[in-house]
Design a protein around this motif. Structure first.
Motif, mmCIF file in Angstrom:
data_model
loop_
_atom_site.group_PDB
_atom_site.id
_atom_site.type_symbol
_atom_site.label_atom_id
_atom_site.label_comp_id
_atom_site.label_asym_id
_atom_site.label_seq_id
_atom_site.Cartn_x
_atom_site.Cartn_y
_atom_site.Cartn_z
ATOM 1 N N ILE A 1 52.041 -2.101 -21.152
ATOM 2 C CA ILE A 1 52.093 -1.281 -19.935
ATOM 3 C C ILE A 1 51.949 0.193 -20.286
ATOM 4 O O ILE A 1 51.239 0.947 -19.602
ATOM 5 N N GLY A 2 52.604 0.612 -21.358
ATOM 6 C CA GLY A 2 52.485 2.006 -21.789
ATOM 7 C C GLY A 2 51.054 2.375 -22.157
ATOM 8 O O GLY A 2 50.563 3.449 -21.785
ATOM 9 N N ILE A 3 50.360 1.487 -22.857
ATOM 10 C CA ILE A 3 48.962 1.748 -23.211
ATOM 11 C C ILE A 3 48.109 1.807 -21.947
ATOM 12 O O ILE A 3 47.239 2.685 -21.797
ATOM 13 N N TYR A 4 48.357 0.895 -21.011
ATOM 14 C CA TYR A 4 47.576 0.843 -19.775
ATOM 15 C C TYR A 4 47.714 2.142 -18.973
ATOM 16 O O TYR A 4 46.747 2.624 -18.374
ATOM 17 N N HIS A 5 48.902 2.731 -18.946
ATOM 18 C CA HIS A 5 49.156 3.924 -18.130
ATOM 19 C C HIS A 5 48.884 5.240 -18.869
ATOM 20 O O HIS A 5 49.103 6.311 -18.284
ATOM 21 N N LEU A 6 48.409 5.181 -20.078
ATOM 22 C CA LEU A 6 48.077 6.417 -20.788
ATOM 23 C C LEU A 6 46.905 7.120 -20.103
ATOM 24 O O LEU A 6 45.964 6.475 -19.655
ATOM 25 N N PRO A 7 46.948 8.448 -20.025
ATOM 26 C CA PRO A 7 45.841 9.188 -19.395
ATOM 27 C C PRO A 7 44.686 9.428 -20.382
ATOM 28 O O PRO A 7 44.352 10.577 -20.720
ATOM 29 N N ILE A 8 44.100 8.332 -20.868
ATOM 30 C CA ILE A 8 42.993 8.436 -21.819
ATOM 31 C C ILE A 8 41.873 7.497 -21.368
ATOM 32 O O ILE A 8 42.032 6.709 -20.441
ATOM 33 N N ASP A 9 40.716 7.611 -22.025
ATOM 34 C CA ASP A 9 39.557 6.780 -21.687
ATOM 35 C C ASP A 9 39.825 5.311 -22.003
ATOM 36 O O ASP A 9 40.692 4.971 -22.811
ATOM 37 N N GLY A 10 39.012 4.449 -21.377
ATOM 38 C CA GLY A 10 39.157 3.015 -21.548
ATOM 39 C C GLY A 10 38.945 2.549 -22.975
ATOM 40 O O GLY A 10 39.643 1.649 -23.460
ATOM 41 N N TRP A 11 37.988 3.167 -23.691
ATOM 42 C CA TRP A 11 37.734 2.725 -25.069
ATOM 43 C C TRP A 11 38.909 3.065 -25.975
ATOM 44 O O TRP A 11 39.207 2.342 -26.926
ATOM 45 N N GLN A 12 39.609 4.160 -25.662
ATOM 46 C CA GLN A 12 40.788 4.524 -26.451
ATOM 47 C C GLN A 12 41.940 3.543 -26.166
ATOM 48 O O GLN A 12 42.669 3.150 -27.079
ATOM 49 N N LYS A 13 42.080 3.137 -24.904
ATOM 50 C CA LYS A 13 43.094 2.133 -24.558
ATOM 51 C C LYS A 13 42.772 0.808 -25.243
ATOM 52 O O LYS A 13 43.678 0.117 -25.730
ATOM 53 N N ALA A 14 41.479 0.445 -25.262
ATOM 54 C CA ALA A 14 41.075 -0.801 -25.923
ATOM 55 C C ALA A 14 41.399 -0.743 -27.412
ATOM 56 O O ALA A 14 41.851 -1.737 -28.009
ATOM 57 N N PHE A 15 41.159 0.414 -28.034
ATOM 58 C CA PHE A 15 41.469 0.572 -29.461
ATOM 59 C C PHE A 15 42.970 0.394 -29.708
ATOM 60 O O PHE A 15 43.375 -0.315 -30.632
ATOM 61 N N LEU A 16 43.795 1.029 -28.880
ATOM 62 C CA LEU A 16 45.242 0.886 -29.027
ATOM 63 C C LEU A 16 45.683 -0.549 -28.749
ATOM 64 O O LEU A 16 46.581 -1.069 -29.422
ATOM 65 N N GLY A 17 45.064 -1.209 -27.774
ATOM 66 C CA GLY A 17 45.381 -2.603 -27.485
ATOM 67 C C GLY A 17 45.035 -3.511 -28.654
ATOM 68 O O GLY A 17 45.801 -4.422 -28.998
ATOM 69 N N MET A 18 43.879 -3.277 -29.285
ATOM 70 C CA MET A 18 43.513 -4.067 -30.474
ATOM 71 C C MET A 18 44.501 -3.810 -31.600
ATOM 72 O O MET A 18 44.870 -4.732 -32.336
ATOM 73 N N GLY A 19 44.940 -2.575 -31.744
ATOM 74 C CA GLY A 19 45.942 -2.258 -32.762
ATOM 75 C C GLY A 19 47.251 -2.984 -32.506
ATOM 76 O O GLY A 19 47.886 -3.497 -33.434
ATOM 77 N N LEU A 20 47.646 -3.069 -31.233
ATOM 78 C CA LEU A 20 48.862 -3.794 -30.866
ATOM 79 C C LEU A 20 48.721 -5.271 -31.208
ATOM 80 O O LEU A 20 49.619 -5.865 -31.816
#
Length: 99
Positions: free
Chosen positions: A34-53
């Protein structure tokens, strides 16, 4: 006189402990997602953080399995060594060696 085989007794976890560990795991992953989803960043950056998770979760499971396997191997090795010593002691005839 022989010792009781305490290595064969497997401690079990209570149902409450198992539920608590799974709930804490699900909560940690959920809150992080949820924290990654609500970050004010671009989608590719969220995807990168999600893959890291996801990679971190997979690595955690692999590490815990490896630690468990090493612990079980050490216990097995100790039991084999104990059996060898017991066999050697059983083969020794202290009365026959005095003749």
């Amino acid at each position: 006189m022989s010792r009781p085989n305490t290595a064969a007794v497997q401690p079990t976890h209570s149902g409450a402990w198992v539920i608590q560990t799974w709930l804490s795991f699900a909560l940690a992953v959920g809150v992080m997602a949820i924290g990654i989803y609500h970050l004010p960043i671009d989608g590719w950056q969220k995807a990168f953080l999600g893959m890291g998770l996801l990679f971190t979760i997979g690595s955690t499971f692999s590490l815990s399995k490896t630690v468990r396997d090493q612990h079980e191997q050490e216990r097995l090795t100790a039991r084999i060594d104990e059996a060898r010593v017991t066999k050697l002691l059983a083969e020794v005839d202290p009365v026959g060696s005095l003749k």
